[in-house]
Design an enzyme around this catalytic site. Structure first.
Site, short mmCIF file in Angstrom:
data_model
loop_
_atom_site.label_atom_id
_atom_site.label_comp_id
_atom_site.label_asym_id
_atom_site.label_seq_id
_atom_site.Cartn_x
_atom_site.Cartn_y
_atom_site.Cartn_z
CG ASN A 112 -27.56 42.74 4.85
OD1 ASN A 112 -27.65 41.54 5.15
ND2 ASN A 112 -26.43 43.42 5.04
CD GLU B 10 -27.11 42.82 8.33
OE1 GLU B 10 -26.07 43.50 8.48
OE2 GLU B 10 -28.25 43.32 8.28
CG ASP C 160 -25.58 51.83 10.50
OD1 ASP C 160 -26.01 50.77 10.97
OD2 ASP C 160 -24.37 52.06 10.31
#
Length: 502
Positions: A209, A212, A279
């Site tokens: 994301n 991240e 995920d």
């Protein structure tokens, strides 16, 4: 973007073979009610009503890959404890091969918990979160066994997905082994890391994301410019990057330097819980690319999968059928559910303490009477489910010239109403089979009906299981038949005037 082509890619997911490597978590959702205050301390008494378990982190990515149709293998570790048995059973129930999961008796099974409290007609809310201690990197025999399991399964798969949730399974040696196996067997590699995206040297695609991506690149992502800088920096690590940006969708950074935004199409008000959506995106992107899709197509399909996931509470898996529907399969709106899907949704809503309302009708040429009726129906509970007569059913009830509007278009119009939560199309002469399947808390009828003139078999069924029946009077003069008659009359008058004028 060609929706038919996207659905074709999703149809090929069943041919994919995926190895998922990473941190396995057990996500535990506990539902209950607060019944009072303890006599021993000024703390609430929490009465547990239900526990639900889902694999999280890499386990969630594996379950999503399997649910989307792929043959899926899992490599990671669990402890030697009760939670290990639970998460392994959940993985197997999700059609994930767990033969590559290592048992490390010196470590607890990573477990993340949410305690939710609510009550009758009261929405549940989180009151506490629990977590196991942050694990250290695996080493010694556990690490070597994980690497051996990766190498043993690499020859049987098309893509390796690595999910680094807590910097435990995904050591430098594990990453190196994944890349070496990919080169040896010509495999696609897809990675996602909470903090270490910059360590995934040699991967084909990273799916972080925006936060991240910044952590992996060492850049504080605060705006468009810093996001682009982070994405470009990660291209020195891997071939391509798909950065998820929440409600803005996915930004694609391709190895040829092209940067492109692929928006997500979802009403922000429909978002319930974003837990685990990353995920889901990782799994969907890996399968799309494995099926031969482009980066842009992978982003579009991943957006659609995430859109399904975030409208449901907790960590969930997205099925191939749900994804196809979200992509506009057969022109179906997202609120329109298959009967078994709707049954699972209604059961979940009831467990959360929500009151489910059912009503049904043809809703052919939606008008003010319909809108008023449905608004009132929605007000007698928490979740409104609308049964929609199929085209064949409408013809049987209204005659061969009806419906004016086909069933999918009628469903699409109804789904645009904020107070309509779910829809189901039915062919049966009555709604008794669906009432038996769903058992809504409230059964609403409208128009000129009374409790004695509604379908008495439906009445007995609802009253038999303890449901409530509500009659909402119709609005005089507001009906589709009246509208059709006015249109026909005015058309005839217009034609008559034109004929007279000639």
């Amino acid at each position: 973007m060609d929706q038919e082509n996207l659905r074709g890619l999703v149809g090929r997911f069943k041919d994919a073979r995926v190895l998922v490597v990473g941190d396995i978590y057990l996500d535990e959702n506990v539902f209950g009610v607060v019944t009072g205050i303890s006599l021993e301390a000024p703390i609430p008494i929490y009465e547990v009503r239900e526990r639900r378990y889902n694999p999280g982190a890499a386990g969630n990515a594996a379950c999503n890959a399997a649910s989307l149709g792929a043959t899926t293998y899992m490599v990671g570790y669990v402890g030697k404890d009760a939670n290990a048995d639970i998460v392994l059973n959940e993985l197997r129930a999700g059609n994930v091969d767990t033969s590559g999961v290592v048992v490390d008796a010196a470590r607890p099974t990573n477990t993340y918990g949410k305690l939710r409290a609510g009550g009758h007609n009261i929405l549940t809310q989180e009151i506490l979160r629990t977590d196991t201690p942050s694990p250290a990197f695996v080493a010694g025999k556990t690490e070597s066994d994980i690497i051996a399991n990766i190498e043993a399964r690499a020859r049987d798969v098309d893509v390796i997905v690595v999910v680094d949730q807590v910097s435990s399974v995904v050591t430098e040696q594990v990453l190196r082994a994944v890349v070496e196996c990919a080169r040896k067997h010509d495999l696609l590699t897809v990675g996602d890391s909470r903090n270490r995206a910059g360590a995934f040297q040699g991967f084909d695609v990273l799916v972080p994301n925006d936060r991240e991506a910044g952590l992996g690149a060492g850049i504080d992502v605060i705006d468009d410019a810093s996001l682009n800088a982070a994405g470009k920096a990660l291209l020195s690590v891997c071939e391509n990057v798909l950065v998820t940006c929440g409600p803005a969708g996915i930004r694609v950074f391709a190895k040829d330097g092209v940067i492109e935004d692929v928006p997500i199409v979802i009403d922000p008000r429909a978002v319930v819980d974003v837990t685990g959506a990353g995920d889901t995106v990782t799994a969907a992107a890996a399968l799309t690319l494995s099926a031969g899709g482009s980066l842009r197509e992978a982003a579009a399909i991943s957006n659609a999968a995430a859109g399904v996931a975030v409208t449901q509470p907790g960590v969930v898996t997205v099925s191939n059928a749900e994804l196809e529907q979200a992509l506009g399969g057969a022109g179906r709106p997202a609120k329109l559910k298959r009967h078994n899907e709707l049954k699972a949704i209604v059961e979940r809503m009831k467990k959360e303490g929500k009151s489910v309302v059912w009503t049904n009708g043809c809703f052919d040429i939606l008008h003010a009477g319909h809108i008023t009726y449905l608004m009132k129906a929605a007000q007698v509970g928490d979740v409104l489910v609308v049964g929609l007569n199929s085209d064949a059913s409408v013809r049987a009830v209204k005659g061969p010239t009806r419906p004016i509007v086909n069933e999918i278009d009628r469903a699409r119009v109804l789904s645009a109403l904020e107070f309509v939560d779910y829809l189901a199309i039915f062919d049966d002469p009555t709604t008794e089979p669906l009432l038996e399947l769903l058992r809504p808390d409230v059964y609403v009828k409208g128009g000129d009906y009374t409790i004695d003139t509604i379908n008495q078999a439906e009445r007995r069924l609802v009253e038999g299981y303890g449901g409530k029946i509500v009659i909402i009077p119709g609005i005089e003069g507001k009906s589709t038949t009246a509208i059709v008659e006015r249109i026909a009359t005015r058309l005839i008058d217009e034609m008559t005037r034109k004929g007279a004028a000639q």
